[in-house]
Design a protein around this motif. Structure first.
Motif, PDB file in Angstrom:
ATOM      1  N   GLU A  95       0.886  -1.168   0.061  1.00  0.00           N
ATOM      2  CA  GLU A  95       0.015   0.031  -0.065  1.00  0.00           C
ATOM      3  C   GLU A  95       0.820   0.994   0.051  1.00  0.00           C
ATOM      4  OE1 GLU A  95      -2.520   1.687  -0.522  1.00  0.00           O
ATOM      5  OE2 GLU A  95      -3.703  -0.187  -0.886  1.00  0.00           O
ATOM      6  N   LYS A  96       0.238   2.502  -0.219  1.00  0.00           N
ATOM      7  CA  LYS A  96       0.972   3.551  -0.294  1.00  0.00           C
ATOM      8  C   LYS A  96       1.391   4.157   0.970  1.00  0.00           C
ATOM      9  CE  LYS A  96      -1.263   6.533   1.108  1.00  0.00           C
ATOM     10  NZ  LYS A  96      -2.316   7.240   2.253  1.00  0.00           N
ATOM     11  N   PRO A  97       2.593   4.571   1.177  1.00  0.00           N
ATOM     12  CA  PRO A  97       3.677   4.805   0.358  1.00  0.00           C
ATOM     13  C   PRO A  97       4.539   3.644   0.283  1.00  0.00           C
ATOM     14  CG  PRO A  97       4.077   5.708   2.557  1.00  0.00           C
ATOM     15  CD  PRO A  97       2.751   5.264   2.719  1.00  0.00           C
ATOM     16  N   VAL A 153      -8.962  17.989  -6.836  1.00  0.00           N
ATOM     17  CA  VAL A 153      -9.744  18.431  -5.433  1.00  0.00           C
ATOM     18  C   VAL A 153      -9.615  17.023  -4.606  1.00  0.00           C
ATOM     19  CG1 VAL A 153     -12.047  18.433  -4.539  1.00  0.00           C
ATOM     20  CG2 VAL A 153     -11.374  20.031  -6.533  1.00  0.00           C
ATOM     21  N   HIS A 154      -9.210  17.007  -3.516  1.00  0.00           N
ATOM     22  CA  HIS A 154      -9.240  15.934  -2.495  1.00  0.00           C
ATOM     23  C   HIS A 154      -9.850  16.294  -1.146  1.00  0.00           C
ATOM     24  CE1 HIS A 154      -6.436  12.603  -1.011  1.00  0.00           C
ATOM     25  NE2 HIS A 154      -7.422  12.478  -0.590  1.00  0.00           N
ATOM     26  N   ARG A 155     -11.126  15.942  -0.764  1.00  0.00           N
ATOM     27  CA  ARG A 155     -11.797  16.313   0.368  1.00  0.00           C
ATOM     28  C   ARG A 155     -12.015  15.041   1.240  1.00  0.00           C
ATOM     29  NH1 ARG A 155     -15.172  20.516  -3.103  1.00  0.00           N
ATOM     30  NH2 ARG A 155     -13.569  21.939  -3.486  1.00  0.00           N
ATOM     31  N   ASN A 156     -11.614  14.955   2.392  1.00  0.00           N
ATOM     32  CA  ASN A 156     -12.307  13.896   3.272  1.00  0.00           C
ATOM     33  C   ASN A 156     -13.016  14.666   4.272  1.00  0.00           C
ATOM     34  OD1 ASN A 156      -9.132  12.147   4.075  1.00  0.00           O
ATOM     35  ND2 ASN A 156      -9.881  12.796   2.175  1.00  0.00           N
ATOM     36  N   ALA A 157     -14.036  13.718   4.668  1.00  0.00           N
ATOM     37  CA  ALA A 157     -15.185  14.550   5.644  1.00  0.00           C
ATOM     38  C   ALA A 157     -14.426  15.070   6.790  1.00  0.00           C
ATOM     39  CB  ALA A 157     -16.135  13.342   5.792  1.00  0.00           C
ATOM     40  N   THR A 170       2.304  13.619   2.806  1.00  0.00           N
ATOM     41  CA  THR A 170       2.782  12.345   3.019  1.00  0.00           C
ATOM     42  C   THR A 170       1.484  11.185   2.887  1.00  0.00           C
ATOM     43  OG1 THR A 170       2.741  12.241   5.394  1.00  0.00           O
ATOM     44  CG2 THR A 170       4.785  13.027   4.357  1.00  0.00           C
ATOM     45  N   ASP A 171       0.367  11.724   3.614  1.00  0.00           N
ATOM     46  CA  ASP A 171      -0.624  10.522   3.539  1.00  0.00           C
ATOM     47  C   ASP A 171      -2.064  10.727   2.533  1.00  0.00           C
ATOM     48  OD1 ASP A 171      -1.666   8.346   5.161  1.00  0.00           O
ATOM     49  OD2 ASP A 171      -3.190   9.655   5.475  1.00  0.00           O
ATOM     50  N   SER A 172      -1.994  12.278   1.934  1.00  0.00           N
ATOM     51  CA  SER A 172      -3.242  12.414   1.023  1.00  0.00           C
ATOM     52  C   SER A 172      -2.805  12.953  -0.085  1.00  0.00           C
ATOM     53  CB  SER A 172      -3.997  13.236   1.917  1.00  0.00           C
ATOM     54  OG  SER A 172      -4.518  12.937   3.049  1.00  0.00           O
ATOM     55  N   MET A 173      -1.948  13.920  -0.207  1.00  0.00           N
ATOM     56  CA  MET A 173      -1.708  14.533  -1.538  1.00  0.00           C
ATOM     57  C   MET A 173      -0.764  13.602  -2.182  1.00  0.00           C
ATOM     58  SD  MET A 173      -1.339  18.578  -1.376  1.00  0.00           S
ATOM     59  CE  MET A 173      -2.187  19.574  -0.383  1.00  0.00           C
ATOM     60  N   ILE A 174      -0.375  12.703  -1.672  1.00  0.00           N
ATOM     61  CA  ILE A 174       0.766  11.713  -2.159  1.00  0.00           C
ATOM     62  C   ILE A 174      -0.084  11.100  -3.416  1.00  0.00           C
ATOM     63  CG2 ILE A 174       0.292   9.707  -0.781  1.00  0.00           C
ATOM     64  CD1 ILE A 174       3.239   9.295  -1.082  1.00  0.00           C
ATOM     65  N   HIS A 175      -1.416  10.884  -3.247  1.00  0.00           N
ATOM     66  CA  HIS A 175      -2.131  10.328  -4.388  1.00  0.00           C
ATOM     67  C   HIS A 175      -2.385  11.501  -5.576  1.00  0.00           C
ATOM     68  CE1 HIS A 175      -3.909   6.900  -2.620  1.00  0.00           C
ATOM     69  NE2 HIS A 175      -4.288   7.514  -1.479  1.00  0.00           N
ATOM     70  N   GLU A 176      -2.459  12.487  -5.349  1.00  0.00           N
ATOM     71  CA  GLU A 176      -2.189  13.544  -6.456  1.00  0.00           C
ATOM     72  C   GLU A 176      -0.965  13.791  -7.207  1.00  0.00           C
ATOM     73  OE1 GLU A 176      -4.074  14.280  -3.731  1.00  0.00           O
ATOM     74  OE2 GLU A 176      -5.924  14.309  -4.729  1.00  0.00           O
ATOM     75  N   GLY A 233     -18.539  14.742   3.055  1.00  0.00           N
ATOM     76  CA  GLY A 233     -18.387  13.543   2.610  1.00  0.00           C
ATOM     77  C   GLY A 233     -16.926  13.529   2.041  1.00  0.00           C
ATOM     78  N   TYR A 234     -16.736  12.283   1.077  1.00  0.00           N
ATOM     79  CA  TYR A 234     -15.455  12.240   0.600  1.00  0.00           C
ATOM     80  C   TYR A 234     -15.569  12.615  -1.006  1.00  0.00           C
ATOM     81  CZ  TYR A 234     -11.316   9.616  -0.515  1.00  0.00           C
ATOM     82  OH  TYR A 234      -9.937   9.022  -1.066  1.00  0.00           O
ATOM     83  N   ASP A 235     -14.788  13.443  -1.357  1.00  0.00           N
ATOM     84  CA  ASP A 235     -14.880  14.038  -2.571  1.00  0.00           C
ATOM     85  C   ASP A 235     -13.660  14.329  -3.401  1.00  0.00           C
ATOM     86  OD1 ASP A 235     -15.880  15.578  -4.828  1.00  0.00           O
ATOM     87  OD2 ASP A 235     -16.563  17.449  -3.678  1.00  0.00           O
ATOM     88  N   ASP A 270     -16.340   7.679   2.230  1.00  0.00           N
ATOM     89  CA  ASP A 270     -14.819   7.618   2.417  1.00  0.00           C
ATOM     90  C   ASP A 270     -14.173   6.851   1.223  1.00  0.00           C
ATOM     91  OD1 ASP A 270     -15.280   4.908   2.633  1.00  0.00           O
ATOM     92  OD2 ASP A 270     -15.319   4.966   4.921  1.00  0.00           O
ATOM     93  N   TRP A 271     -13.092   6.759   1.251  1.00  0.00           N
ATOM     94  CA  TRP A 271     -12.146   6.066   0.133  1.00  0.00           C
ATOM     95  C   TRP A 271     -12.661   4.671  -0.065  1.00  0.00           C
ATOM     96  CZ3 TRP A 271      -9.856   2.146   2.659  1.00  0.00           C
ATOM     97  CH2 TRP A 271      -9.495   2.460   4.016  1.00  0.00           C
ATOM     98  N   ARG A 272     -12.959   3.994   1.023  1.00  0.00           N
ATOM     99  CA  ARG A 272     -13.591   2.510   0.478  1.00  0.00           C
ATOM    100  C   ARG A 272     -14.556   2.518  -0.300  1.00  0.00           C
ATOM    101  NH1 ARG A 272     -13.438   0.538   6.697  1.00  0.00           N
ATOM    102  NH2 ARG A 272     -14.201   2.516   7.088  1.00  0.00           N
TER     103      ARG A 272
HETATM  104  C1  ISE Z   1      -5.832   7.721   3.167  1.00  0.00           C
HETATM  105  O1  ISE Z   1      -4.875   7.222   3.799  1.00  0.00           O
HETATM  106  C2  ISE Z   1      -5.849   7.619   1.545  1.00  0.00           C
HETATM  107  O2  ISE Z   1      -4.770   6.668   1.166  1.00  0.00           O
HETATM  108  C3  ISE Z   1      -7.068   7.883   1.040  1.00  0.00           C
HETATM  109  O3  ISE Z   1      -7.018   7.591  -0.305  1.00  0.00           O
HETATM  110  C4  ISE Z   1      -6.885   9.476   1.120  1.00  0.00           C
HETATM  111  O4  ISE Z   1      -8.179  10.043   0.501  1.00  0.00           O
HETATM  112  C5  ISE Z   1      -6.863   9.844   2.586  1.00  0.00           C
HETATM  113  O5  ISE Z   1      -6.697  11.341   2.583  1.00  0.00           O
HETATM  114  C6  ISE Z   1      -5.732   9.365   3.537  1.00  0.00           C
HETATM  115  O6  ISE Z   1      -5.614   9.740   4.629  1.00  0.00           O
END
Ligand code: ISE
Ligand code: NAD
Length: 335
Positions: A95-97, A153-157, A170-176, A233-235, A270-272
Motif C-alpha cells: 500500500e502507499k507509500p 480536488v481531494h476532500r475527506n469528511a 505524505t498521507d493524502s496529496m501523495i495520491h495527487e 463527505g469524501y470528494d 470515504d475512500w472505501r
Molecule cells: C488515506 O490514507 C488514503 O490513502 C485515502 O485515499 C486518502 O483520501 C486519505 O486522505 C488518506 O488519509
C-alpha cells in the motif's frame, strides 16, 4: 492456478483488500495474515475464512503457504516487509507509500534491481478508477490538445487528532502526486504549498485546507486543494485543461433520491466507498498478472518518485517557498 496471498497488517485496508481477494477477485485466496495486534489478526483471519495467523510478518513471507505478499501495515513498516519479500523472491503489493523516506525507497530499488526482475507494485489505485482513466484517455486521444493545467480536488469528511499538516502531503496529496505523474507521463520538478484561510472545524494544530502547486518537466501546473475536514463527505476529482478543450470527472454519486420535489444525491462517505471498484480492478490486475508470471501495477520507481515529491513537499509546507525536486537516476529495470 490460485495465488495464495499473505496479508501483513489487518487494519482498515488490510481487511478491505482481504475481503476482495477472498470474495471478488478471480484466482486468489488468502492463506495467511499477520498483525502486531493479535486480536485484530484473529478477527480478520476468521472473516477471511480461516487464514493462518503468523506472529511475525517476516515468517509469513518465508512460509511456503504464501505465494504473494500484501503489505497493508502502517507506512514506517513497509520497507522491511517489501525488502524481505524481495529477499524471498516473492511478488509483493505494498500500500502507499512504498516507504515514508527516499533512502528506504532507494534501498528497495537497489534490492529489486539486484534481484533482476520486478516483484514490487505499489497501491496507487486511482490509476484503475474509471474517471481518472477517462481523463487520461481524453488527453491521449488528442481531443483536448496539449495538457496545460491540472486542477485536483481531494476532500475527506473528517480526520482524527493524530493527523498533521505534514500528513496532508505524505498521507493524502501523495495520491495527487501519483495521478499527476501518471496522467501526464512526466516527473514533477517543483512543489510549492500555500496555506489558505483555516476552517474552524479542524483541530488547532492542523492547517486545513491545504493548497499545493506542482510543476512538471514540460511546465504543466498541477494544483491540489486538499481539505481534510470538509464535513460533507469524501470528494475526489480533477479537471485537465488542454490547449483546445478540457477533460473532467465527477465524484461518483452513490445513490440519489427524489422526494418532496427535491433531487438529492448521496456522495461517497470515504475512500472505501469512492474507490471500491478501483481497488478491485487493481487487485485483479495484480493477481491475473501473477498467474501469467507478470508484475502488473505501479512499480517501485513510481513509489520512490511519489515519496520523493512529498518529502520535498514537507519542506515546502515549512518554508512556503517553491522547492525544486531532483531524482536519482532511473534504473534500466523501470525504463
Ligand atoms: C488515506 O490514507 C488514503 O490513502 C485515502 O485515499 C486518502 O483520501 C486519505 O486522505 C488518506 O488519509
Ligand atoms: P490501520 O491503522 O487501520 O492498519 C494498519 C495495521 O497495521 C494495524 O492493524 C497495525 O496493528 C498493523 N501493524 C503495524 N505495524 C505492524 C507490523 N510491524 N507487523 C504487522 N502489522 C503491523 O491503517 P490503514 O488505514 O489500514 O492503512 C494501512 C496502510 O494503507 C497505510 O500505509 C495507508 O497509507 C494505506 N492506505 C491506503 C489507502 C488508499 O487509498 N490506497 C487508503 C487507506 C490506507
Amino acid at each position: 492456478m490460485t495465488i495464495h496471498v499473505g496479508i501483513i497488517g489487518t487494519g482498515f485496508i488490510g481487511e478491505d483488500h482481504g475481503r476482495k481477494l477472498v470474495n471478488t477477485i478471480n484466482g486468489s485466496a488468502v492463506s495467511a495474515v499477520s498483525d502486531i495486534n493479535l486480536g485484530r489478526a484473529t478477527e480478520v483471519a476468521r472473516l477471511l475464512g480461516g487464514a493462518r495467523i503468523f506472529d511475525d510478518g517476516h515468517e509469513l513471507i518465508r512460509s511456503p503457504e504464501v505465494d504473494a505478499v500484501l503489505v497493508t501495515s502502517t507506512g514506517p513498516t513497509h520497507s522491511e516487509f517489501v525488502l524481505s519479500s524481495i529477499d524471498a523472491g516473492k511478488p509483493v503489493m505494498c500500500e502507499k507509500p512504498l516507504a515514508p523516506t527516499t533512502p528506504e525507497c532507494e534501498e528497495i530499488l537497489k534490492a529489486e534491481v539486484a534481484f533482476g526482475r520486478r516483484l514490487v507494485i505499489v497501491g496507487y489505485m486511482r490509476r484503475y478508477d474509471a474517471g481518472y482513466r477517462a481523463v487520461k484517455g481524453a488527453l491521449e486521444s488528442g481531443a483536448i490538445g496539449d495538457a496545460l493545467v491540472l486542477h485536483n480536488v481531494h476532500r475527506n469528511a473528517t480526520v482524527g487528532e493524530a493527523y498533521t499538516s505534514f500528513m496532508t502531503m505524505t498521507d493524502s496529496m501523495i495520491h495527487e502526486v501519483d495521478t499527476t505523474r501518471w496522467l501526464l507521463g512526466e516527473e514533477i520538478t517543483s512543489v510549492q504549498v500555500i496555506p489558505p484561510k483555516r476552517t474552524p472545524k479542524a483541530y488547532p494544530h492542523l492547517q486545513d485546507p491545504q493548497f499545493a502547486a506542482f510543476t512538471t518537466e514540460s511546465g504543466v501546473l498541477s494544483t491540489v486543494e486538499f481539505f481534510a475536514n470538509c464535513q460533507y463527505g469524501y470528494d475526489v476529482r480533477c479537471e485537465l485543461v488542454g490547449s483546445i478543450g478540457t477533460a473532467s470527472m465527477v465524484n461518483p454519486t452513490v445513490a440519489s433520491t427524489i422526494a418532496a420535489r427535491t433531487l438529492a444525491e448521496r456522495i461517497p462517505a470515504d475512500w472505501r466507498e469512492r474507490f471500491g471498484a478501483a481497488y478491485t480492478a487493481e487487485l485483479q490486475a495484480w493477481i491475473t498478472g501473477l498467474q501469467h508470471g507478470e508484475c502488473v501495477g505501479p512499480s517501485a520507481w513510481e513509489g520512490y518518485a511519489a515519496t520523493k515529491v512529498v518529502e520535498v513537499g514537507v519542506e515546502a509546507v515549512k518554508s512556503g517557498q517553491r522547492m525544486k525536486i531532483e531524482y536519482v537516476e532511473k534504473p534500466a529495470l523501470y525504463r
